[in-house]
Design a protein around this motif. Structure first.
Motif, PDB file in Angstrom:
ATOM      1  N   LEU A 184      13.002   8.459  -6.781  1.00  0.00           N
ATOM      2  CA  LEU A 184      12.810   8.094  -8.180  1.00  0.00           C
ATOM      3  C   LEU A 184      12.227   6.700  -8.368  1.00  0.00           C
ATOM      4  N   PHE A 230       8.734   6.110 -10.046  1.00  0.00           N
ATOM      5  CA  PHE A 230       8.673   6.365 -11.477  1.00  0.00           C
ATOM      6  C   PHE A 230       9.247   5.204 -12.276  1.00  0.00           C
ATOM      7  N   CYS A 231      10.182   4.487 -11.687  1.00  0.00           N
ATOM      8  CA  CYS A 231      10.707   3.281 -12.337  1.00  0.00           C
ATOM      9  C   CYS A 231       9.589   2.257 -12.488  1.00  0.00           C
ATOM     10  N   LYS A 260       6.364   2.906 -12.653  1.00  0.00           N
ATOM     11  CA  LYS A 260       5.433   3.401 -13.659  1.00  0.00           C
ATOM     12  C   LYS A 260       5.952   3.128 -15.070  1.00  0.00           C
ATOM     13  N   PHE A 267       7.279   9.865 -19.063  1.00  0.00           N
ATOM     14  CA  PHE A 267       7.720   9.977 -17.675  1.00  0.00           C
ATOM     15  C   PHE A 267       8.950  10.851 -17.443  1.00  0.00           C
ATOM     16  N   ASP A 325       8.433  13.623 -14.922  1.00  0.00           N
ATOM     17  CA  ASP A 325       8.240  13.119 -13.556  1.00  0.00           C
ATOM     18  C   ASP A 325       9.566  12.959 -12.839  1.00  0.00           C
ATOM     19  N   PHE A 326      10.552  12.434 -13.545  1.00  0.00           N
ATOM     20  CA  PHE A 326      11.873  12.254 -12.940  1.00  0.00           C
ATOM     21  C   PHE A 326      12.478  13.602 -12.562  1.00  0.00           C
ATOM     22  N   THR A 357      11.198  15.784  -9.453  1.00  0.00           N
ATOM     23  CA  THR A 357      11.600  15.466  -8.078  1.00  0.00           C
ATOM     24  C   THR A 357      12.555  16.518  -7.533  1.00  0.00           C
TER      25      THR A 357
END
Length: 106
Positions: free
Chosen positions: A38, A41-42, A44, A63, A66-67, A70
């Protein structure tokens, strides 16, 4: 963790914020892996916050999937997939949205 949540508190936050029960054993077994998966994505999301006019709702909407994606590595309908989706969702919503970076750029 970009959200700053401690492993020991994670299951309690999951229940409090989402009303879900994440197995402590699953958290223990997958904590480091999930943090690693993860983390990009943090970054981003942090970049999203730096763009003038992007509010927290916009960046989170952008986002969120996206999380959760995963967890696609686990078979659909499996207990691991269910636990992973709950983990990713709780992780996502516990990210501090009003960081000094966000405030400074807005």
């Amino acid at each position: 963790m970009c959200g700053g949540v401690k492993k020991v508190d994670f299951a309690n936050l999951a229940f409090r914020f989402r009303g879900v029960t994440i197995d402590h054993g699953w958290i223990d077994a997958h904590w480091d892996e999930m943090k690693e998966r993860l983390a990009p994505f943090c970054g981003k999301m942090s970049n999203c916050y730096t763009m003038r006019g992007n509010d927290t709702v916009w960046c989170q909407d952008l986002f969120r999937q996206d999380f959760v994606s995963t967890c696609d590595r686990f078979a659909e309908g499996s207990a691991d997939r269910e636990q992973c989706v709950m983990f990713a969702t709780v992780y996502f919503i516990t990210i501090p949205v009003k960081t000094h970076l966000f405030t400074a750029t807005q």
